[in-house]
Design a protein around this motif. Structure first.
Motif, short mmCIF file in Angstrom:
data_model
loop_
_atom_site.label_atom_id
_atom_site.label_comp_id
_atom_site.label_asym_id
_atom_site.label_seq_id
_atom_site.Cartn_x
_atom_site.Cartn_y
_atom_site.Cartn_z
N LEU A 158 72.34 47.86 -15.70
CA LEU A 158 72.16 48.56 -16.97
C LEU A 158 72.92 49.86 -16.88
N ASP A 160 74.40 52.49 -19.92
CA ASP A 160 74.82 52.78 -21.31
C ASP A 160 75.42 54.18 -21.46
N THR A 170 74.47 48.60 -24.34
CA THR A 170 73.61 49.44 -25.19
C THR A 170 72.17 49.01 -24.94
N VAL A 171 71.24 49.79 -25.46
CA VAL A 171 69.83 49.42 -25.29
C VAL A 171 69.60 48.01 -25.84
N SER A 174 71.59 45.15 -23.89
CA SER A 174 71.07 44.93 -22.53
C SER A 174 69.67 44.32 -22.58
N ARG A 175 68.90 44.69 -23.59
CA ARG A 175 67.57 44.05 -23.72
C ARG A 175 67.74 42.55 -23.97
N CYS A 203 72.04 55.67 -17.12
CA CYS A 203 71.12 55.11 -18.13
C CYS A 203 70.52 56.23 -18.98
N GLN A 207 67.32 53.67 -22.60
CA GLN A 207 67.56 52.45 -21.82
C GLN A 207 66.55 52.33 -20.68
#
Ligand code: GUN
Ligand code: ZN
Length: 427
Positions: A158, A160, A170-171, A174-175, A203, A207
């Motif tokens: 992760l 960002d 990005t949040v 990546s989610r 991060c 994030q």
């Protein structure tokens, strides 16, 4: 059923806390069935269990439990031994460009095959692995491990912020990537997923908060990150997170410090922080070759252990300079020497096996050759080189020979590697 007759050495517990922890059978027998250990002990005592099985005789060989690498980076195989920089410059100059290449699935697939084979050549049967930011790099790695029935835990990095364009997520992306990787791979074969915030610098708060949410929503999933490795990194982290009481607190505030969390390095951590890690059941990955290579510092193993923190060994390739866990133990000894403490060879072997298993919260499945454990084991040739043959002569004590093995050994010592009872590497 498979039967192997050789010398056998493994650890039943932490030898610094339990005087009965070391199990050594000069003339030993290992019985394996359906990927698990059935029995392990003295040849004469267990002979009656062999039954119809044909016994493979391995004179002059030592069987040990497979090694566990609690911290390594898959997309860094091509920048191992990069000259001239410490952590933050090393990341910018060498690491990020190399990881950017893993956007190409063909490159990732080729590197994954190489990476997994290199682990096996060095006797590593379980690893906790950082992928690149790209979901498909992690898929390539999982595919290579699954094909060999390897116990491997990995996650996409992760990141960002504070990384080059093309290497950030990005949040929301990546989610979504994590949710789909967990759904497809976590628990498949012997694979596991690790939520992998690269480190606090890369991060955003949002994030890290999302990482904590995904971890909470997926019991059994691991968490891996870097912690307190390098002074400039520590200063920059403090500036980015002024509200946190220390570096560990950055992760703690977002729910990332738990029983399946593994923090790489912890070179400059306070005793109090080790105590908090211990209380949370979290683990530290001690990465001596990396800490020496990047000039990060000397990990205070005795302080971590005194506070009860779980500790495993990590190669941290590509900042680390070898895939060999044995060789890494020799470097751990040298780090201890520079701190005025001498790492005991049985403690070293514990860190590389059962200690690593416990660091990954897998002590009930792997880490030694007790009955019921998954049959991840090695056949070591103690005479693999002329120097080893001379130095590891049987007239010396087991402790003496084990120590010399960690100092002198490399992948040439690993004659065979078995995963769940199946031979996956032979020299
Ligand atoms: N901190 C953040 N990323 C990395 C990495 O790739 N290697 C090491 N050693 N430390 C890091
Ligand atoms: Zn690392």
């Amino acid at each position: 059923m498979q039967a192997y007759r050789a010398s056998i050495l493994h650890l039943l517990d932490d030898p610094t806390r339990n005087a009965e922890a070391v199990a050594f059978h000069e003339d030993g027998l290992l019985l394996v069935e359906d990927g698990h250990v059935v029995a392990c002990g003295n040849w004469t005592e267990l002979l009656g269990l062999v039954g119809e099985a044909s016994v493979e005789e391995l004179p002059g060989r030592l069987i040990t439990s497979g090694f566990i690498d609690t911290h390594i980076h898959f997309p860094q195989v091509d920048i191992i031994a990069a000259h001239g920089a410490q952590l933050l410059d090393w990341l910018e100059q060498h690491t990020f460009p190399a990881e950017a290449a893993f956007a190409d699935p063909d490159h990732a697939a080729e590197a994954a095959e190489f990476f997994v084979e290199e682990l096996l050549r060095n006797g590593t049967t379980t690893a906790l692995v950082f992928g690149s930011v790209h979901k498909r790099s992690v898929e390539a790695l999982f595919r290579a491990a699954l094909a060999r029935d390897m116990r491997l835990i990995a996650g996409k990095s992760l990141m960002d912020r504070n990384a080059p364009e093309g290497l950030t997520d990005t949040v929301e992306t990546s989610r979504a990537d994590m949710q789909s990787l967990i759904a497809e791979w976590h628990g498949k074969g012997r694979l596991g997923y690790a939520v992998t915030p690269r480190f606090a610098i890369s991060c955003s708060d949002q994030q890290l908060a999302m990482a904590g949410e995904v971890l909470a929503q997926n019991p059994g999933v691991w968490m891996q990150t870097h912690l307190s490795e390098n002074q400039r990194e520590i200063d920059q982290t403090a500036a980015l997170f002024p509200e946190a009481s220390d570096y560990l607190d950055v992760y703690d505030r977002f729910g990332l410090v738990g029983p399946r969390s593994v923090f790489a390095h912890c070179v400059h951590l306070s005793g109090g922080a080790f105590e908090r890690l211990a209380a949370a059941g979290s683990a530290v990955a001690f990465c001596p070759t990396s800490n020496l290579f990047l000039g990060s510092g000397l990990f205070p193993l005795e302080i971590a252990c005194a506070h009860g923190a779980k500790v495993g060994i990590g190669t941290d390739v590509g900042a680390g300079t070898t895939f060999s866990i044995l060789h890494t133990l020799g470097e751990a000894y040298k780090v201890g020497q520079l701190r005025g403490t001498a790492l005991d060879p049985f403690h070293a072997l514990y860190l590389a096996t059962l200690g690593g298993a416990r660091a990954l919260d897998l002590g009930d499945r792997i880490g030694n050759l007790a009955p019921g454990k998954e049959a991840d084991f090695l056949v070591l040739d103690l005479a693999a080189t002329p120097l080893l043959a001379r130095r590891l002569g049987e007239d010396r004590s087991l402790e003496n020979r084990l120590f010399a093995l960690t100092v002198l050994a490399d992948d040439r010592v690993v004659e065979r590697t078995y995963l769940a009872g199946v031979e996956r590497h032979r020299r």
